[in-house]
Design a protein around this motif. Structure first.
Motif, short mmCIF file in Angstrom:
data_model
loop_
_atom_site.label_atom_id
_atom_site.label_comp_id
_atom_site.label_asym_id
_atom_site.label_seq_id
_atom_site.Cartn_x
_atom_site.Cartn_y
_atom_site.Cartn_z
N ALA A 24 14.50 -4.23 50.93
CA ALA A 24 14.30 -2.78 50.77
C ALA A 24 12.90 -2.39 51.24
O ALA A 24 12.74 -1.34 51.89
N SER A 33 16.63 3.83 54.58
CA SER A 33 16.93 3.57 53.17
C SER A 33 18.10 2.59 53.08
O SER A 33 18.94 2.55 53.98
N PRO A 34 18.17 1.83 51.99
CA PRO A 34 19.28 0.88 51.83
C PRO A 34 20.65 1.54 51.78
O PRO A 34 21.66 0.89 52.02
N GLU A 48 19.52 -5.75 49.15
CA GLU A 48 18.21 -5.18 49.44
C GLU A 48 17.13 -5.61 48.46
O GLU A 48 15.95 -5.54 48.76
N ASP A 49 17.52 -6.08 47.26
CA ASP A 49 16.52 -6.51 46.29
C ASP A 49 16.15 -7.99 46.42
O ASP A 49 15.31 -8.49 45.68
#
Length: 66
Positions: A24, A33-34, A48-49
């Motif tokens: 991300a 943006s994700p 994304e994390d």
């Protein structure tokens, strides 16, 4: 860490991120943006994390105006 980010059918970016950066964070560095893209590492999507663990990633846009 230096990462090459290829946005499919658009551009390639060279991004420097710290060792604790997530995918991300990598997307934020190139103004995505994700919610609008998927990040692929070796052809497979990554959350994304998740911490960045690759030096080359592909980004596929999910939403595109037209």
């Amino acid at each position: 860490m230096d990462v090459t980010v290829e946005v499919v059918n658009e551009a390639t970016h060279e991004v420097s991120v710290d060792d604790a950066a997530t995918y991300a964070d990598l997307l934020a560095a190139i103004d995505y943006s994700p919610q609008e893209v998927s990040v692929l590492v070796d052809g497979s999507p990554v959350p994304e994390d998740q911490p960045v663990g690759a030096d080359t990633v592909r980004v596929v846009r999910l939403i595109k105006g037209g």
